[in-house]
Design an enzyme around this catalytic site. Structure first.
Site, PDB file in Angstrom:
ATOM      1  N   SER A  29       0.804  -1.230   0.000  1.00 13.64           N
ATOM      2  CA  SER A  29       0.000   0.000   0.000  1.00 13.64           C
ATOM      3  C   SER A  29       0.833   1.274   0.000  1.00 13.64           C
ATOM      4  O   SER A  29       0.283   2.374   0.074  1.00 13.64           O
ATOM      5  CB  SER A  29      -0.935   0.026   1.220  1.00 13.64           C
ATOM      6  OG  SER A  29      -0.193   0.020   2.424  1.00 13.64           O
ATOM      7  N   ASN A 117      -3.107  -1.465  13.564  1.00 12.21           N
ATOM      8  CA  ASN A 117      -4.552  -1.234  13.603  1.00 12.21           C
ATOM      9  C   ASN A 117      -4.891   0.094  14.262  1.00 12.21           C
ATOM     10  O   ASN A 117      -5.687   0.878  13.729  1.00 12.21           O
ATOM     11  CB  ASN A 117      -5.243  -2.375  14.340  1.00 12.21           C
ATOM     12  CG  ASN A 117      -5.075  -3.710  13.648  1.00 12.21           C
ATOM     13  OD1 ASN A 117      -4.458  -3.790  12.593  1.00 12.21           O
ATOM     14  ND2 ASN A 117      -5.605  -4.763  14.250  1.00 12.21           N
ATOM     15  N   THR A 162     -38.520  27.630 -11.418  1.00 16.26           N
ATOM     16  CA  THR A 162     -38.806  26.335 -10.816  1.00 16.26           C
ATOM     17  C   THR A 162     -39.055  25.378 -11.967  1.00 16.26           C
ATOM     18  O   THR A 162     -39.592  25.775 -13.014  1.00 16.26           O
ATOM     19  CB  THR A 162     -40.038  26.370  -9.889  1.00 16.26           C
ATOM     20  OG1 THR A 162     -41.193  26.731 -10.664  1.00 16.26           O
ATOM     21  CG2 THR A 162     -39.853  27.371  -8.759  1.00 16.26           C
ATOM     22  N   HIS A 163     -38.655  24.128 -11.805  1.00 18.51           N
ATOM     23  CA  HIS A 163     -38.704  23.151 -12.902  1.00 18.51           C
ATOM     24  C   HIS A 163     -37.944  23.661 -14.121  1.00 18.51           C
ATOM     25  O   HIS A 163     -38.202  23.243 -15.247  1.00 18.51           O
ATOM     26  CB  HIS A 163     -40.151  22.827 -13.281  1.00 18.51           C
ATOM     27  CG  HIS A 163     -41.002  22.412 -12.128  1.00 18.51           C
ATOM     28  ND1 HIS A 163     -41.038  21.123 -11.640  1.00 18.51           N
ATOM     29  CD2 HIS A 163     -41.844  23.133 -11.332  1.00 18.51           C
ATOM     30  CE1 HIS A 163     -41.867  21.054 -10.620  1.00 18.51           C
ATOM     31  NE2 HIS A 163     -42.361  22.265 -10.399  1.00 18.51           N
ATOM     32  N   SER A 284     -11.690  24.696 -28.813  1.00 24.74           N
ATOM     33  CA  SER A 284     -11.915  23.433 -29.495  1.00 24.74           C
ATOM     34  C   SER A 284     -10.742  23.122 -30.410  1.00 24.74           C
ATOM     35  O   SER A 284     -10.163  24.026 -31.020  1.00 24.74           O
ATOM     36  CB  SER A 284     -13.208  23.501 -30.323  1.00 24.74           C
ATOM     37  OG  SER A 284     -13.285  22.431 -31.250  1.00 24.74           O
ATOM     38  N   LYS A 290     -15.164  28.224 -30.638  1.00 22.48           N
ATOM     39  CA  LYS A 290     -15.657  27.713 -29.366  1.00 22.48           C
ATOM     40  C   LYS A 290     -14.954  28.347 -28.157  1.00 22.48           C
ATOM     41  O   LYS A 290     -13.763  28.584 -28.155  1.00 22.48           O
ATOM     42  CB  LYS A 290     -15.477  26.195 -29.289  1.00 22.48           C
ATOM     43  CG  LYS A 290     -16.332  25.397 -30.242  1.00 22.48           C
ATOM     44  CD  LYS A 290     -17.820  25.611 -29.999  1.00 22.48           C
ATOM     45  CE  LYS A 290     -18.277  25.079 -28.652  1.00 22.48           C
ATOM     46  NZ  LYS A 290     -18.124  23.631 -28.514  1.00 22.48           N
ATOM     47  N   GLU A 297     -17.726  22.071 -16.365  1.00 24.53           N
ATOM     48  CA  GLU A 297     -18.037  20.699 -16.773  1.00 24.53           C
ATOM     49  C   GLU A 297     -17.256  19.679 -15.962  1.00 24.53           C
ATOM     50  O   GLU A 297     -17.802  18.641 -15.556  1.00 24.53           O
ATOM     51  CB  GLU A 297     -17.739  20.532 -18.264  1.00 24.53           C
ATOM     52  CG  GLU A 297     -18.709  21.298 -19.151  1.00 24.53           C
ATOM     53  CD  GLU A 297     -18.315  21.255 -20.618  1.00 24.53           C
ATOM     54  OE1 GLU A 297     -19.136  21.679 -21.442  1.00 24.53           O
ATOM     55  OE2 GLU A 297     -17.189  20.810 -20.935  1.00 24.53           O
ATOM     56  N   TYR A 324     -10.642  -5.200  13.584  1.00 32.23           N
ATOM     57  CA  TYR A 324      -9.988  -4.805  12.344  1.00 32.23           C
ATOM     58  C   TYR A 324     -10.077  -5.914  11.301  1.00 32.23           C
ATOM     59  O   TYR A 324      -9.941  -7.094  11.603  1.00 32.23           O
ATOM     60  CB  TYR A 324      -8.513  -4.458  12.589  1.00 32.23           C
ATOM     61  CG  TYR A 324      -7.811  -3.964  11.348  1.00 32.23           C
ATOM     62  CD1 TYR A 324      -7.874  -2.624  10.983  1.00 32.23           C
ATOM     63  CD2 TYR A 324      -7.124  -4.845  10.517  1.00 32.23           C
ATOM     64  CE1 TYR A 324      -7.258  -2.169   9.826  1.00 32.23           C
ATOM     65  CE2 TYR A 324      -6.506  -4.398   9.356  1.00 32.23           C
ATOM     66  CZ  TYR A 324      -6.576  -3.058   9.020  1.00 32.23           C
ATOM     67  OH  TYR A 324      -5.979  -2.616   7.870  1.00 32.23           O
ATOM     68  N   GLN A 329      -8.296  -1.255   4.659  1.00 32.80           N
ATOM     69  CA  GLN A 329      -7.278  -0.586   3.854  1.00 32.80           C
ATOM     70  C   GLN A 329      -7.929   0.192   2.711  1.00 32.80           C
ATOM     71  O   GLN A 329      -7.357   1.154   2.198  1.00 32.80           O
ATOM     72  CB  GLN A 329      -6.299  -1.617   3.291  1.00 32.80           C
ATOM     73  CG  GLN A 329      -5.209  -1.028   2.406  1.00 32.80           C
ATOM     74  CD  GLN A 329      -4.180  -2.056   2.010  1.00 32.80           C
ATOM     75  OE1 GLN A 329      -3.543  -2.662   2.859  1.00 32.80           O
ATOM     76  NE2 GLN A 329      -4.031  -2.282   0.710  1.00 32.80           N
ATOM     77  N   LYS A 332      -8.582   4.414   2.419  1.00 36.28           N
ATOM     78  CA  LYS A 332      -7.647   5.504   2.175  1.00 36.28           C
ATOM     79  C   LYS A 332      -7.672   6.038   0.755  1.00 36.28           C
ATOM     80  O   LYS A 332      -7.691   7.258   0.551  1.00 36.28           O
ATOM     81  CB  LYS A 332      -6.233   5.053   2.565  1.00 36.28           C
ATOM     82  CG  LYS A 332      -6.028   5.019   4.088  1.00 36.28           C
ATOM     83  CD  LYS A 332      -4.706   4.442   4.484  1.00 36.28           C
ATOM     84  CE  LYS A 332      -4.693   2.932   4.403  1.00 36.28           C
ATOM     85  NZ  LYS A 332      -5.714   2.308   5.280  1.00 36.28           N
TER      86      LYS A 332
END
Length: 469
Positions: A29, A117, A162-163, A284, A290, A297, A324, A329, A332
């Site tokens: 790890s 642990n 709204t909507h 672009s 563009k 995004e 444990y 593990q 993380k």
């Protein structure tokens, strides 16, 4: 590793053969937990002092250990120490490095009274605590930027929705501040979470607590915790503070994504309410014209990543028995990724918002579109004594008439108004303006200019208070 503990590992005596290569690859790890080095060093120093206080380490040996840990920390920050291929995890790597500097007898003695642990359960909390502080700082700055932009736009109006259909006019400032309040709640969530995260599992050992009469409270306070876990089983095996942190991270991502979505839509040619600064947009590879809202995004996209990190860990934890299990593990990498993701998108979104141009004339021109003043007409009828149920139907008929004629509310003649209902007297026109509509929303939380100003002051004061915490 047959018959003894291997280099870079913390176990092995009862085994007659070393781990298979496939096991070693799966178990390793260090490629992600190496970032926990500072917390391991802090805890090892605190642990050494506890060993010394309990008579298991001389003062001279303690001084040697502390000095060696200081040099390892410096070398870590300068990039001069790195994990080795033989290291299973950050704990084994640091023990190997420490033994290389102060010898196997002294370096190996520091493992007494602690387990990976309770170590990792503690280090994850320390990492999350520091990360929360960094995220919190960015949230405060982002909220300040939105407050400033709400001042920049003055009393300009825009369509409220709204909507995602035209609903009622609102001040642009009111709209912007509506995106600041969730950020404040996210800060408050982090602060509330911190109280539960501030309990140290250190001293819980493998699961049952330490057997060398060490003082876990002294270690906890040295490491910045408020208390020690009252149950060693719970302390070493629970990760609810991690999932709670990752929920908050996901919620922050969602709050940012909602704003990002609107920036994407409102900066399009169909709306032209917002214009992206060149420094916070991309082009672009094919289309020269563009200007793409990539920051918005990517923020929208990465919110899904934050949600996935949370749900993945919840699925991992849901069936684990006490205490444990190596499954833990898996806490993380999603935690680290969520932190990295937020620390990447928060500054980018802050830059986007601080440089965004608001096309206020365009926004104001559309504020009354879509018959968004219809509710104000109904409210006018209520003020003249018409029950709202009846007023709602009358104005509905008025809107239908306007749609058939292809006209707006204010373009209906007095005769046409009277033909729809005798309650639609000419003075109803007083309610058919954006300015009237905004001014009528003068209650607390409303979009009237004086209430928005009061809201901004309240929010600014709250931000200032939170910044002192």
């Amino acid at each position: 590793m047959a018959g003894h503990t291997g280099e870079g590992s913390l176990w092995g005596g009862r085994f007659s053969a070393g781990p298979d290569e496939a096991l070693a690859r799966l178990s390793k790890s260090t490629h992600f937990d190496w970032r926990l080095v500072p917390y391991d060093l802090d805890a090892t120093a605190a642990h050494a002092r506890a060993l010394c206080s309990a008579g298991h380490l001389s003062t001279e040996d303690l001084a040697t250990v502390v000095a060696a840990l200081a040099t390892i920390r410096e070398d870590f920050h300068e990039g001069r120490v790195q994990p080795s291929d033989v290291d299973e995890d950050v704990h084994g790597a640091l023990e190997r490095i420490l033994i290389g500097r102060i010898g196997e007898t002294l370096g190996g003695s520091l493992r007494a009274g602690r387990s990976r642990n309770d170590q990792i359960a503690t280090f994850v909390r320390m990492y999350a605590r520091d990360s929360a502080r960094s995220i919190r700082t960015h949230l405060l700055e982002f909220a300040r930027i939105i407050i400033q932009r709400s001042e920049d736009v003055g009393d300009a109006a825009m369509p409220g929705r709204t909507h995602f259909q035209h609903a009622q006019p609102v001040l642009v400032a009111h709209y912007l501040l509506a995106h600041a309040w969730p950020l404040v709640r996210d800060i408050q969530r982090l602060d509330d979470w911190a109280s539960r995260n501030g309990v140290s599992p250190y001293g819980g050992g493998a699961l049952a607590g330490g057997g060398l009469s060490l003082d876990p409270e002294a270690i906890a306070h040295e490491l910045g915790f408020d208390a020690v876990s009252p149950n060693s089983l719970d302390g070493t095996s629970s990760r609810d503070v991690v999932t709670e942190f990752m929920y908050i991270a996901a919620q922050i991502g969602i709050d940012l994504s909602r704003l990002a979505e609107e920036v994407i839509i409102y900066s399009s040619a169909e709306f032209s309410y917002m214009t992206l600064d060149d420094a916070f947009a991309t082009g672009s590879s094919m289309m020269p014209q563009k200007k793409n809202p990539d920051i918005a995004e990517l923020t929208r996209g990465k919110s899904g990543r934050l949600i996935g990190n949370l749900t993945g860990l919840l699925a991992t934890l849901k069936g684990l028995p006490l205490a444990y299990n190596r499954d833990l593990q898996e806490d993380k990498e999603p935690l680290f990724d969520s932190v990295d993701t937020l620390l990447l998108i928060l500054p980018a979104m802050a830059g986007l918002m601080s440089s965004l141009q608001f096309n206020l004339d365009q926004m104001h021109a559309n504020a009354a579109a879509g018959f968004s003043l219809a509710t104000d007409v109904a409210d006018h009828l209520v003020r003249t004594g018409v029950p709202f149920r009846e007023a709602h139907e009358i104005v509905g008929e008025l809107v239908a008439h306007c749609e058939r004629q292809g006209i707006e509310l204010h373009e209906v003649s007095d005769e046409q108004l009277a033909g729809i209902s005798p309650d639609l007297t000419p003075d109803v026109r007083n309610s058919m303006s954006v300015e009237f509509s905004l001014g009528a929303k003068g209650g607390v939380g409303g979009t009237a200019a004086h209430q928005v100003a009061a809201q901004r002051s309240e929010l600014s004061a709250l931000i200032q208070l939170l910044d002192r915490d």
